[in-house]
Design an enzyme around this catalytic site. Sequence first.
Site, mmCIF file in Angstrom:
data_model
loop_
_atom_site.group_PDB
_atom_site.id
_atom_site.type_symbol
_atom_site.label_atom_id
_atom_site.label_comp_id
_atom_site.label_asym_id
_atom_site.label_seq_id
_atom_site.Cartn_x
_atom_site.Cartn_y
_atom_site.Cartn_z
ATOM 1 N N GLU A 1 0.492 3.167 6.309
ATOM 2 C CA GLU A 1 1.086 3.789 7.487
ATOM 3 C C GLU A 1 2.285 4.668 7.137
ATOM 4 O OE1 GLU A 1 3.225 1.805 11.260
ATOM 5 O OE2 GLU A 1 1.294 0.939 10.723
ATOM 6 N N ASP A 2 3.146 4.170 6.230
ATOM 7 C CA ASP A 2 4.397 4.873 5.919
ATOM 8 C C ASP A 2 4.242 5.912 4.816
ATOM 9 O OD1 ASP A 2 5.612 3.374 7.771
ATOM 10 O OD2 ASP A 2 6.878 2.202 6.428
#
Length: 764
Positions: free
Chosen positions: A125-126
């Site tokens: 996600e990051d």
Amino acid sequence: MNLTPADSTRSAAPVSLTPARSPSGRSAKKTAPVHTAVPTGSLGGPAAGVASVSNLTIKLTEYLTASELKKVKEAYRFSDEMHLGQVRKSGEPYISHPIAVAEICADWKLDAQAIMAALLHDVMEDQDVKKEELIERFGAPVASLVDGLSKLEKIEFQSQIEVQAENFRKMLLAMARDVRVILIKLADRLHNMRTLDAMVPEKKRRIARETMEVYVPIAHRLGLNAIYRELQDLSFSHLYPLRYRTLAKAVRSARGNRREVVSKVLEAVKGTLDAAGIPFDVYGREKTLHGIYGKMRLKQLSFSQVLDVYGFRVVVDSFANCYVALGTLHALYKPMPGKFKDYIAIPKVNGYQSLHTTLIGPYGTPVEFQIRTQEMHRIAESGVAAHWLYKDEEAGLTELQQRTHAWLQSLLDIQKQTGDSAEFLEHVKVDLFPDSVYVFTPKSKIIALPRGATALDFAYNIHTDIGDHSVAVKINHEQSPLRTELRNGDIVEIITSPEGRPSPTWLAFVRTGKARSAIRHHLRTINLGESIELGKRLLTQALTMLNLSADLPQSLIERLLHESGAKSLDDIHADIGIGKRMAALVARHILGLFENESLTIPLFNESGEIIPSKPEPVVIYGSEGIAIQLAPCCLPIPGDGIIGLLKRDQGLMVHTADCEQAKRQRAKEPDRWIDVVWGEDLNRRFDCHIQLLIHNQRGILARVAAEIGEADANITYVGMGEDNDSVTTHLRFTVQIEDRIHLARLMRNLRRIPGVIRLLRERG
């Protein structure tokens, strides 16, 4: 409500610390990441600042092998490298969060794959790490867990609500495939809630509300009582900080005032259990602040009136001694009537087992006791985490595992039958309420359902086919309606028929998500043609009001489908036909597309305004099938003035123009009402209720029934009730007639019968 399973405390680092990015968005390959003067954790990687991994290492060493520890170390190093330069709102290095999540998972003794996924849960996600890279480095199971925990931020959705619902659906479906997904997610949410103080007040409240509405019920449903209670209290403290602080202060003061009572009870209990020769441990326990607050609100009490703030937990060595301890305690103090619950014989739906009893202690103070074995205590605190399961290990599952597996499977069933993410979320949330009712099949199998569930919910819980073909039910061996609400201990027997079919009216009273999604799926698929046809008629009517032709250009249709998320024009027509979309709003959307595409819009006046056009009403023949229904509250018949209500997932509901219920609904939702008229040459009969007040005379019922037959009307129901004076009787008939003229002729003939005092058409 925000339902995005998000990391609530993430913050971008200062620009100077942010890792370089490649044009594709993926982190550029890092060269020898530098950590300056930081302690080194036992897993072998550097731990920035306070991000020590020593506690995690100690916990993992207790139950993982050396080779498994090596794999966890690799996952930690990769996560530390990916999150280099990223900090949390609190100022801690971001890697401290995955470490904390992994520690919580280690407390549950989750396996190496789950611990690795906990350490890696934010890298996709990051940092745009691809699933393929995780598969290559750590294997497919770990990559699948991380993927199930990652949000869908790269997909374009129509609304923020749809984003939240789709993220939640993805997480729950991943959980249905592997329950470790939700265990890691709950650990993630718990650590975020513990560190929520760094957030601004508005975000605190949003995250706390989401936690209370979604994650707290999931924790309870899986039997994770320790995390359930902590999440409840943390959410309460951020949603209502002043109430929380006030209540916490009152509880601290009460501890001193009630210390004498608690010590007396503890001493007496130990003495009596010792005398009985039962091996035991006894613990004092205090109700959570949220539990006290909930009781104060529910029963409208002040804090001083909540007497059972303190209780005791007695842990014994065997199943049989639970009941021996119960009898011993009842001999010591008098039990309060109605305050005993046996969750050992009938466990809660999440596997919880204990005996609960409330006794009158010293000074008349109620004292609550929970009695259980050590194994029951372990499951009560850790729930499914005590026996987390895989889908391919069905042999030898415990009862708790079987129930959990059945619930997870029901999520997949609901997914198959659900139209969109928001609907899926609606169905699942219904099943997350903690209160349950326990009923029995005719073969004495216990079935747990949400409180308020009906006999029809029971039928769908057994099997979708049984629910779809249900026609009647026997509750405690007596015939009852399918809508009957079930009570604890009911014996339920469903009667089915091959001709039985779901009705849209069932949606008004079913309680469980499984039943609701199955009924909607049936109505959406079996009656698709009817819904499409009705939707076409309604959209044509709405377009006519805007002076637009229903014959739309192909380019405009393609644009409409793209912007609405529909696969075909028939999908839009079907959605309109079942009330999921409003025909007027779709027509307005089409008008906007005409303007955007610079297409000629017909029939505008000189000022550029749309010329109002009187729409043709929808014609009702009474034989359209389930897409068009006659409202049971007023039972319109040909000749009555009628109006139509477009109900979500139930199609068009036709009421009489003077129906009181319709008038109330029209005031609330005026946009959902359309003009309808009866068609010509109706070749079917319609139900109508009539009521007669008659003198009690011999043979009068036979004369009334004969007169109805003579008038060529068919009786489908008859009921009677005797008045208090025993002189008169009310007769109620449901008769099938052609129209109002036929009804008038029938009623004229009935009035001629001697003994008929009053006659009227009954509504409702």
